[in-house]
Every structure is written in structure tokens, then in C-alpha cells.
Design a protein around this motif. Structure first.
Motif, PDB file in Angstrom:
ATOM      1  N   PHE A 143       0.750  -1.164  -0.092  1.00 39.26           N
ATOM      2  CA  PHE A 143       0.101  -0.208   0.012  1.00 39.26           C
ATOM      3  C   PHE A 143       1.013   1.284   0.138  1.00 39.26           C
ATOM      4  CE2 PHE A 143      -2.578  -3.338   1.444  1.00 39.26           C
ATOM      5  CZ  PHE A 143      -3.841  -3.359   0.804  1.00 39.26           C
ATOM      6  N   ALA A 198      -8.093   3.547   0.047  1.00 36.74           N
ATOM      7  CA  ALA A 198      -8.972   2.513  -0.091  1.00 36.74           C
ATOM      8  C   ALA A 198      -9.784   3.647  -0.560  1.00 36.74           C
ATOM      9  CB  ALA A 198      -8.914   1.925   0.884  1.00 36.74           C
ATOM     10  N   LYS A 233      -5.689  -5.099  -1.977  1.00 36.77           N
ATOM     11  CA  LYS A 233      -6.588  -4.490  -2.419  1.00 36.77           C
ATOM     12  C   LYS A 233      -7.763  -4.728  -2.362  1.00 36.77           C
ATOM     13  CE  LYS A 233      -2.521  -1.067  -3.733  1.00 36.77           C
ATOM     14  NZ  LYS A 233      -1.755  -1.130  -5.050  1.00 36.77           N
TER      15      LYS A 233
END
Length: 530
Positions: A143, A198, A233
Motif C-alpha cells: 500500500f 482505499a 487491495k
């Protein structure tokens, strides 16, 4: 008369069925809800790069949920890759590594900017009344690093093979996407700061829902796909209420993370970063004004490279793979995968010999080392010690979590789960990396020319076609299909059907089951959740 055109067609005619010239526009134009965009034709595929799906994320928008882009007048040129999220990605993945040269990590295009909410589209047809399945790819790099602009995610060959639309997405990373502020007394408007990266992905999926018909796509058949960090993800989106209904199939490749970030750990990281910057959370506006370059330097100084969405906030109430209780998106068909030597990317001791391998195993499992070595040697008698080491680490860090994920989803009920193992070793670098992490990504995109899948070799082309075709059918119907009458049935906790992509394609019951059962022994089971 021999003309330049006839000469070109003579050279290329064996490979190109269509003429090189046509009446179709070279620079096609599509209309989004925010304005018109211009792309470029690459053979029969129209590609649009750098389409905004969100507003700039700097200044007052930093750490805030994504906003829609401002509409524009005229036609916006989307002819080449534009921006990517600021990151220390290249520093974290040094180009001197043969592995990172192999996957082309250092070849990504674009410039760093907080105006990074953009996506790329490849399509066989605009506004032609053919509703095509849509692939939305989220890039790897955990991430905190990476970009959709990497050559490994080029979508034109997949779009051409399956008559599908391919979308790749750039979004916020590291502290810009996941700096948890909610427990430090900041205003309520920053409650989602620990998961805005996100939320960017959710915004990209909303853009797909609202705009993809213009690009020939079907918003009711959207498949999200991600490998490694991209797989994490996908798992995050499976758990997000805001993403519900925006996708209809999901593919997780070598995404072994079962847990994301806790509020407590994320708060501690934020406090460290604020201290390094000489700031207090009470002065949140000053934090929004810090140049992103300083923010990235501070992250690197602290060794903060494991950012993740924060669980327990409204945007992300729970982990997806950490409970027997039903979860959002359990009704979404799921494909899960690993490669046999995923973990080969982490080590460089290629000259490891058998005695050294035994020492490596003994350092972790002194009482079972000889049994472990004999077990792996029985399964792979001709593999190098380096690759046996990689298989063991892959079993612990990738396949064990994957099996936990798959078994949990099956127990919860809902849509079927399909599983595959990529076992064919990459021939690149004299084959020393084996079936390494990322090898199935160019195969998924049918990019058979990539060195990691054989650089256009016959076997590589066949395997790429097989995996890409299976993923296309999965996107189309929710059920992957294989050639030759092979039946790829859903994964169950009893028969454990797994498609095995190797020189000889197969569907096996519980491949490498003896090794799986060994690691499931009570004496060997630790908490593999990360």
C-alpha cells in the motif's frame, strides 16, 4: 506496382489480419461525465491514459476522502501516462536487483504528484452497443509504492484476446493514503484519513459504473483483480461497504495478507511521523501544508514501508478474511492464486547448496529440519536448493494464508471460490527464479512478450493464452474455463480442486497436499495472519 504500403503489408501480413490503414480515427474521442477525452488507437485497441476520476489530493484535500474532478471544457488529451502518487517506491525496490529488473519495476512512466487520481482504459470498441466485461486492475507494491503505469499492467493484449475492457488505476499510497488521524483529536472530517487510499479505489469503481458504457464496457460485469499488494487491495474492497455492488467478480493473486492495520498500531505510526516532522496533530492544517517531498523523506527516515488501510473505522469496519461471520461481497465469485516459488524474490543466495539449505531450515525449525527437507525433496527432487528454500517460504507466507482465506470463504457460504497454482518456472535469468512472484501477472494480461513468461516462447504464449482466457471467461460468466475438456470446479475443503498452470495444464485435487498437511500439524501451526 510495388508501393511502400504493399511492402509493409507483405512483411506484416502473416501476423496482421487487418490492414494497417482504415477509416477509423487515429485519435478517438470518448465523452465522460466530466468532459471529453482523446485517446490513441494501437492497432484495433483504443487506449486512453491518465483520465481523471478524482480531484487533486493536495493542500486542503490531503487526508480527505476523494472528491470528483472538476468538469473541463473542450477535449482533454489522454494520450500517455500522466501522474502517480508520490512515493519512495524506487528507493525501496533498487533497480540493481535482478528480480526487480526482471519485472521492470524501474520502467514505470509518469511524474509524482498529489494530483494522481487517474486511470487508464484499453477497449476494442467505443459506443458500439457491445457490452463487454470489464477488468479493473489494482497494482502491486503493497500500500506504499507502485503505479498502474508499469509495463506489466499494459491492457491491450487482454482487451484484444477477450473482447473486454481493461482499466488500471492510480491512487494514493503510504502516508498520503493511510495516515490514521482519527484517534488524535483531529476534526471529524479527517475520520477516514487512515483509509482514503482505499476510498480512492472505490471512487475509481464508481467512475467505471458511471462511464464505462461509453468505452464499450458493461457496468454490471466488473471484475477487480490484483496481485501481491494489489491482491490485498482487492481483499480490502471486498470488506468495504462503500464498494458493495461496484464489482461482480474478484481475483486475488499472491495476496497473502489476512489482516490490515489496527487503529492502535496506525496511531503509533502517525505519532512517530508527526514527531519527525516537528508537528502536532492539533495543527492538522500545518500537516496539510507540508511539502509532499518532506513527508516522503520522513517516512523513509523512519523506515515506514508497511502502510495499510486502518480497520475499525466507518470506511472499513472489519477485515474480510478474519471472521466466520458473513461479510459484504460474499456473493461475489472469487478466484485465488499463488505461484510455486513466490518468495524467490526475497533472496539472492542463488549459490545455496544442500548443506546450506539444511542450515537455513534448522535455523527456523531445528527439530523438524531433516523431515522438512526430505518432504520437499520428495516433491521436487531436481529443484535447486535456492528454489526449495523459496518453496518453503512461499508455503508459509503465501499459500498458507491463501488456504486460510479460501477455506474461510467456503465455510461462510455464498459464491464459489476457484483456486490456481502457477507452477511453470520463468525461463528468464537461466530459470534461477523459478515460478516467482509476479510471473502470472503478464500471463493474466496475455503479455506473452514479457521476459518473465518466456519472451514470446511457444510454451509461454500457450500458458499466457490459457490463464488469460480462463480469467476472461470468469469475468464473463463467473466460472473460469480451461481448454481440452478440463473441468475447473470450485475449491472445497474436501476435494480442494486447484488448476495447475505448468507445461502440462491440469486440475488436481489438493496438489502438494502432503506438504500442506505437514504445515497444518498442531506443532507447526503459528498465526500466519499479517
Amino acid at each position: 506496382m510495388l508501393t511502400r504500403r504493399s511492402m509493409l503489408l507483405g512483411v506484416a501480413g502473416a501476423a496482421i489480419a487487418q490492414p494497417l490503414w482504415s477509416a477509423e480515427p487515429v485519435l478517438p474521442i470518448a465523452e465522460t461525465r466530466f468532459g471529453k477525452v482523446m485517446g490513441v488507437m494501437d492497432g484495433p485497441i483504443a487506449q486512453f491514459r491518465g483520465i481523471p476520476y478524482g480531484a487533486p489530493t493536495g493542500g486542503a484535500n490531503r487526508f480527505m476522502p476523494p472528491l470528483k474532478p472538476q468538469p473541463w471544457a473542450g477535449v482533454r488529451e489522454c494520450l500517455g501516462f500522466t501522474t502517480l502518487c508520490p512515493q519512495a517506491g524506487l528507493r525501496a525496490m533498487d533497480f540493481r536487483s535482478e528480480y526487480f529488473q526482471l519485472i521492470g519495476w524501474d520502467q514505470s512512466a509518469g511524474v509524482m504528484s498529489e494530483d494522481c487520481l487517474n486511470l487508464n482504459v484499453w477497449t476494442p470498441g467505443l459506443r458500439d452497443g457491445t457490452p463487454r466485461p470489464v477488468f479493473v486492475s489494482f497494482h502491486g507494491g503493497n500500500f506504499d509504492r507502485g503505479t498502474a503505469n508499469s509495463p506489466g499492467y499494459d491492457g491491450k493484449n487482454l482487451a484484444l484476446l477477450g473482447d473486454v475492457v481493461v482499466v488500471t488505476v492510480n491512487h494514493r499510497l503510504a502516508s498520503l493514503g493511510y495516515l490514521h488521524l482519527a484517534d488524535l483529536g483531529v476534526p471529524e472530517e479527517f475520520a477516514s484519513a487512515g483509509a482514503v487510499g482505499a476510498l480512492d479505489m472505490v471512487a475509481a469503481l464508481a467512475w467505471v459504473r458511471d462511464n464505462i458504457r461509453e468505452f464499450g464496457g458493461d457496468p454490471s460485469r466488473v471484475t477487480i483483480v490484483g496481485q501481491s499488494g494489489g491482491g490485498a487491495k482487492v481483499a480490502t474492497l471486498l470488506a468495504m461497504p462503500a464498494a458493495r455492488g461496484l464489482f461482480h467478480r474478484a481475483i486475488i493473486q499472491s495476496g497473502g495478507r489476512l489482516r490490515l492495520a489496527s487503529r492502535e498500531a496506525a496511531t503509533a505510526n502517525t505519532e512517530k511521523l508527526l514527531s519527525t516532522l516537528g508537528l502536532r496533530a492539533s495543527n492538522i492544517r500545518a500537516l496539510q501544508r507540508v511539502p509532499w517531498q518532506r513527508l516522503i523523506e520522513a517516512q523513509w527516515q523512519l523506515g515506514m514501508t508497511d502502510f495499510a488501510p486502518v480497520v475499525g473505522i466507518e470506511a472499513l469496519p472489519r477485515h474480510y478474511f478474519d471472521s466466520e461471520q458473513p461479510a459484504p461481497s460474499d456473493d461475489v465469485p472469487l478466484m485465488m492464486a499463488s505461484t510455486l516459488e513466490d518468495a524467490a524474490m526475497f533472496n539472492t543466495n542463488f549459490d545455496l547448496d544442500e548443506a546450506g539449505l539444511l542450515e537455513v531450515i534448522q535455523s527456523r525449525y531445528p527439530d523438524q529440519a531433516r523431515e522438512i527437507l526430505a518432504l520437499y525433496r520428495d516433491q521436487a527432487p531436481r529443484k535447486t536448493p535456492f528454489l526449495i528454500q523459496a518453496q518453503m517460504l512461499s508455503d508459509l507466507n503465501y499459500r498458507k494464508p491463501l488456504l486460510t482465506q479460501a477455506e474461510l470463504r467456503v465455510r461462510r457460504g455464498g459464491a464459489p471460490v476457484y483456486s490456481y497454482l502457477w507452477r511453470w518456472p520463468s525461463p528468464a535469468y537461466d530459470g534461477k527464479f523459478g515460478a516467482v512472484h509476479f510471473v502470472d501477472v503478464p500471463a493474466t494480461f496475455n503479455n506473452a512478450r514479457d521476459a518473465i513468461v518466456g519472451g514470446g516462447s511457444a510454451v509461454g504464449r500457450r500458458l499466457c493464452h490459457q490463464l488469460a482466457s480462463a480469467c476472461i471467461e470468469f469475468a464473463r460468466s463467473g466460472k473460469p474455463q480451461l481448454p481440452g475438456g478440463l473441468s475447473w470446479l470450485p475449491f472445497e475443503t474436501t476435494r480442494r480442486k486447484v488448476a495447475v498452470f505448468d507445461e502440462q495444464l491440469a486440475v488436481d485435487d489438493d496438489p502438494r497436499g502432503e506438504i500442506r498437511r505437514f504445515w497444518e500439524r498442531p506443532s507447526m501451526t503459528g498465526d500466519s495472519r499479517r
